[in-house]
Motif scaffolding. Structure first.
Motif, PDB file in Angstrom:
ATOM      1  N   ASP A 264      -4.668 -19.044  -4.636  1.00 49.78           N
ATOM      2  CA  ASP A 264      -4.797 -17.347  -4.485  1.00 49.78           C
ATOM      3  C   ASP A 264      -4.458 -17.223  -3.038  1.00 49.78           C
ATOM      4  O   ASP A 264      -4.652 -15.846  -2.802  1.00 49.78           O
ATOM      5  CB  ASP A 264      -6.170 -17.126  -4.809  1.00 49.78           C
ATOM      6  N   TYR A 266      -6.214 -18.197  -0.304  1.00 44.52           N
ATOM      7  CA  TYR A 266      -7.379 -18.263   0.702  1.00 44.52           C
ATOM      8  C   TYR A 266      -7.750 -19.884   0.983  1.00 44.52           C
ATOM      9  O   TYR A 266      -8.782 -20.039   1.702  1.00 44.52           O
ATOM     10  CB  TYR A 266      -8.538 -17.660   0.118  1.00 44.52           C
ATOM     11  N   GLU A 267      -7.013 -20.613   0.477  1.00 45.56           N
ATOM     12  CA  GLU A 267      -7.387 -22.278   0.630  1.00 45.56           C
ATOM     13  C   GLU A 267      -7.440 -22.626   2.080  1.00 45.56           C
ATOM     14  O   GLU A 267      -8.207 -23.518   2.408  1.00 45.56           O
ATOM     15  CB  GLU A 267      -6.067 -22.871  -0.085  1.00 45.56           C
ATOM     16  N   THR A 269      -8.004 -20.591   4.574  1.00 50.55           N
ATOM     17  CA  THR A 269      -8.992 -19.526   5.516  1.00 50.55           C
ATOM     18  C   THR A 269     -10.307 -20.012   5.236  1.00 50.55           C
ATOM     19  O   THR A 269     -11.031 -19.565   6.054  1.00 50.55           O
ATOM     20  CB  THR A 269      -8.474 -18.192   5.501  1.00 50.55           C
ATOM     21  N   LEU A 270     -10.656 -20.243   3.943  1.00 50.23           N
ATOM     22  CA  LEU A 270     -12.106 -20.279   3.606  1.00 50.23           C
ATOM     23  C   LEU A 270     -12.395 -21.807   3.465  1.00 50.23           C
ATOM     24  O   LEU A 270     -11.968 -22.250   2.563  1.00 50.23           O
ATOM     25  CB  LEU A 270     -12.162 -19.705   2.197  1.00 50.23           C
ATOM     26  N   SER A 282     -15.557  -9.547   5.844  1.00 51.64           N
ATOM     27  CA  SER A 282     -14.587 -10.550   5.304  1.00 51.64           C
ATOM     28  C   SER A 282     -14.730 -10.609   3.678  1.00 51.64           C
ATOM     29  O   SER A 282     -13.910 -10.793   2.887  1.00 51.64           O
ATOM     30  CB  SER A 282     -14.820 -11.929   5.989  1.00 51.64           C
ATOM     31  N   ILE A 286     -12.305  -9.620   0.548  1.00 52.85           N
ATOM     32  CA  ILE A 286     -11.856 -10.597  -0.228  1.00 52.85           C
ATOM     33  C   ILE A 286     -12.128 -10.289  -1.866  1.00 52.85           C
ATOM     34  O   ILE A 286     -11.162 -10.524  -2.520  1.00 52.85           O
ATOM     35  CB  ILE A 286     -12.651 -11.994  -0.035  1.00 52.85           C
ATOM     36  N   ARG A 371     -11.838 -17.112  -7.668  1.00 57.97           N
ATOM     37  CA  ARG A 371     -12.495 -17.106  -6.248  1.00 57.97           C
ATOM     38  C   ARG A 371     -13.538 -16.001  -6.120  1.00 57.97           C
ATOM     39  O   ARG A 371     -14.509 -16.305  -5.528  1.00 57.97           O
ATOM     40  CB  ARG A 371     -11.500 -16.431  -5.491  1.00 57.97           C
TER      41      ARG A 371
END
Length: 456
Positions: A264, A266-267, A269-270, A282, A286, A371
Motif C-alpha cells: 500500500d 506505507y511499508e 514509513t510506518l 497522521s 492514513i 492497513r
C-alpha cells in the motif's frame, strides 16, 4: 351528583311556573323545540357522567394480571473506531514483475500471512488461465494417486494374498471411527462457512475410505483401476500445457517473514518501534488515504514478525474506563474471536480526543492484507435476565424479587440485580429454584399480589 342537581333545578323551574299561574301572572311560554333540546342535552350529560363514574369504579376495582417471559439477554458496551495497522514490512521488488503482469497470469503460491523462509517462491507466472487450471488439477490428481497408492501398499503388507484378503475387524473398527471423525469435521466447517478448511479434509476422507475397502478384503482391483485412470487424466492435462509446462517465471522473496500479496506504500514509513510517535493528523490522513501509489515492480510485501501495533483516535470521554498498561479486547473486522491487546500508549490530545496505541500478537490473512480496519474496543460485557423495572417488588422481609405465575398460583422469587437501565433491570441468572429462572412467567402488572395467591 351533578345529574341530581340538574334534576332539582328543572323541578324548581316547573314549580315557579305553577306558582306564577296561581298568582295570576302570565306563564312564560316555551317552544316545543326548546323543550326537546334541553331534554336531549340533559340526557346526554347524564349518560356521560354515568360512564365516567363507572369507568373510575371499574379501574379501581379491576386490575388485570399481565406477565412476561424471562429471557436471557447479553450486551457489550463498546467503542467503534477505525484503526491503522503498524508493522515492520518490506516490499518485494521485482523489475520483471510489471512485464509478467502484462504478458502472463500470476498465481501466488502462498496465502497472505503465510510464513516464508528465505528465498521462498511466492508466485508463479503462467501463460494463461487454462495453464493455471491444468496445473492445479494435476496437483489435485497426483495427491489422489498418492493416497490410493498408499492404500494399495497397505493391502500388500497387511494381507496374505493380494487379491483375496480376509477381513480384519480390528483395523476396520479403527478406520470406521476415523472416517466418522473426518466426516464430522467436514460438516462442522461447512456449517460455520469455513469451506476452504472443509476442503482440506477431502483427501483424508479418501485415504481412510480406501483403507476401509482393503480392510474388508475387497476393492483391491478397483483401487488399481482408479490409479490407472487418474494417471491417464494427468497425462492428458500435461499435454494441454503450453510452453515450458505452462510456466514462464517463478518469483521469489529474498527475506523471511510473513508474505502478503499486496502493498500500500506505507511499508517504509510506518515502523513498529515508531508507533508511539504517530500523530493524530497522521492517523487521520492514513484512514482517509489507505492506499498510496506504488510502482509496477512491487510484487507484494513481507512482514518480519507476527506482532503488530494499531493506532487509533478515540473520544476521551468514551474511553476514560481504559488507560495505558491495560489489557483489553478488540473485535477487528469480521474476525470471529475477540483479540486481546495491550494498550502501550494513550495520549490525551486535550481537544476531546485521545490517541491510543494497541499491541497484539494474532496475525491472519485478513489482518495482514489490511492497513486500515474497522474495530471495536470492548469495555463492558454483561448478561442476565432482562425485565421491565415495574416487575420488581419486595416481600414482607424487604427481600427484592418478582412474582412468578406458576400455573394458577403466584410464587415470590428472589433476584440479584446486576445493573439498571432506563425502564429495565438486568438480573443475574442463579441456578437456584428460590431465584428467578429463565423462561419463568413474570408478573409485570397487577394489584394485591402475594405469595400463594390463586389467579385465573
Amino acid at each position: 351528583m351533578l345529574s341530581e342537581i340538574m334534576l332539582k333545578t328543572m323541578k324548581r323551574r316547573a314549580d315557579s311556573y305553577k306558582y306564577a299561574e296561581l298568582d295570576g301572572q302570565p306563564t312564560p311560554r316555551k317552544s316545543r323545540t326548546t323543550t326537546v333540546t334541553v331534554g336531549v342535552v340533559a340526557f346526554l350529560l347524564l349518560v356521560f357522567f354515568t360512564l365516567m363514574i363507572g369507568s373510575l369504579v371499574f379501574n379501581r376495582i379491576y386490575h388485570p394480571l399481565m406477565t412476561e417471559t424471562a429471557f436471557y439477554y447479553e450486551n457489550t458496551e463498546s467503542i467503534l473506531f477505525n484503526g491503522v495497522f503498524i508493522r515492520n514490512e518490506s516490499q518485494v521488488v521485482s523489475e520483471e514483475f510489471a512485464n509478467y503482469r502484462n504478458n502472463g497470469v500470476i498465481a501466488y503460491t502462498n496465502k497472505c500471512g503465510a510464513k516464508l523462509s528465505p528465498d521462498s517462491i511466492i508466485a508463479v507466472v503462467y501463460s494463461s488461465d487454462d495453464d493455471i487450471y491444468c496445473k492445479q488439477k494435476i496437483n489435485d490428481l497426483n495427491e489422489q494417486i498418492a493416497i490410493l497408492s498408499e492404500a494399495k501398499q497397505f493391502a500388500d503388507t497387511s494381507n496374505s494374498s493380494v487379491g483375496g484378503a480376509s477381513q480384519d475387524n480390528s483395523q476396520l473398527e479403527a478406520f470406521s471411527g476415523q472416517l466418522s471423525d473426518t466426516h464430522l469435521n467436514i460438516l462442522r466447517n461447512i456449517a460455520t462457512g469455513n469451506y476452504e478448511r472443509a476442503y482440506t479434509y477431502k483427501n483424508e476422507y479418501l485415504s481412510v475410505q480406501s483403507k476401509i475397502i482393503v480392510s474388508k478384503g475387497i476393492g483391491f482391483e478397483q483401487i488399481e483401476s482408479r490409479i490407472t485412470g487418474l494417471n491417464a487424466e494427468v497425462e492428458s492435462l500435461e499435454n494441454k500445457l503450453s510452453g515450458d509446462g505452462g510456466v514462464l517465471r517463478e518469483l521469489t522473496a529474498s527475506e523471511s517473514g510473513y508474505f502478503v500479496n499486496n502493498a500500500d506504500g506505507y511499508e517504509s514509513t510506518l515502523r513498529f518501534d515508531d508507533a508511539l510517535a504517530v500523530s493524530r493528523d497522521s492517523i487521520d490522513n492514513i484512514i482517509a488515504n489507505p492506499l498510496l501509489e506504488i510502482g509496477n515492480n512491487i510484487a507484494g510485501k513481507v512482514i518480519d514478525d507476527y506482532k503488530w501495533r494499531m493506532a487509533a483516535v478515540l473520544e476521551t470521554e468514551k474511553s476514560r474506563a481504559v488507560s495505558e498498561g491495560a489489557v483489553v479486547n478488540l473485535r477487528i473486522g469480521v474476525h470471529p474471536q475477540d483479540v486481546p491487546v495491550l494498550i502501550v500508549g494513550a495520549e490525551d490530545q486535550g481537544d476531546g480526543y485521545t490517541v491510543f496505541i494497541f499491541e497484539g500478537e494474532i496475525l491472519n490473512e485478513e489482518f495482514s492484507k489490511k492497513r486500515v480496519v474497522s474495530a471495536r474496543l470492548l469495555l463492558n460485557d454483561y448478561s442476565g435476565i432482562r425485565l421491565p423495572r415495574n416487575a420488581m417488588t419486595f416481600d414482607r422481609d424487604g427481600e427484592s424479587g418478582v412474582y412468578v405465575k406458576n400455573g394458577s398460583i403466584l410464587c415470590f422469587k428472589k433476584i440479584d440485580m446486576l445493573r439498571s437501565e432506563e425502564g429495565f433491570v438486568i438480573i443475574k441468572h442463579i441456578n437456584n429454584p428460590e431465584y428467578l429462572q429463565l423462561y419463568d412467567d413474570v408478573v409485570i402488572s397487577g394489584r394485591n399480589l402475594y405469595d400463594g395467591k390463586i389467579v385465573s
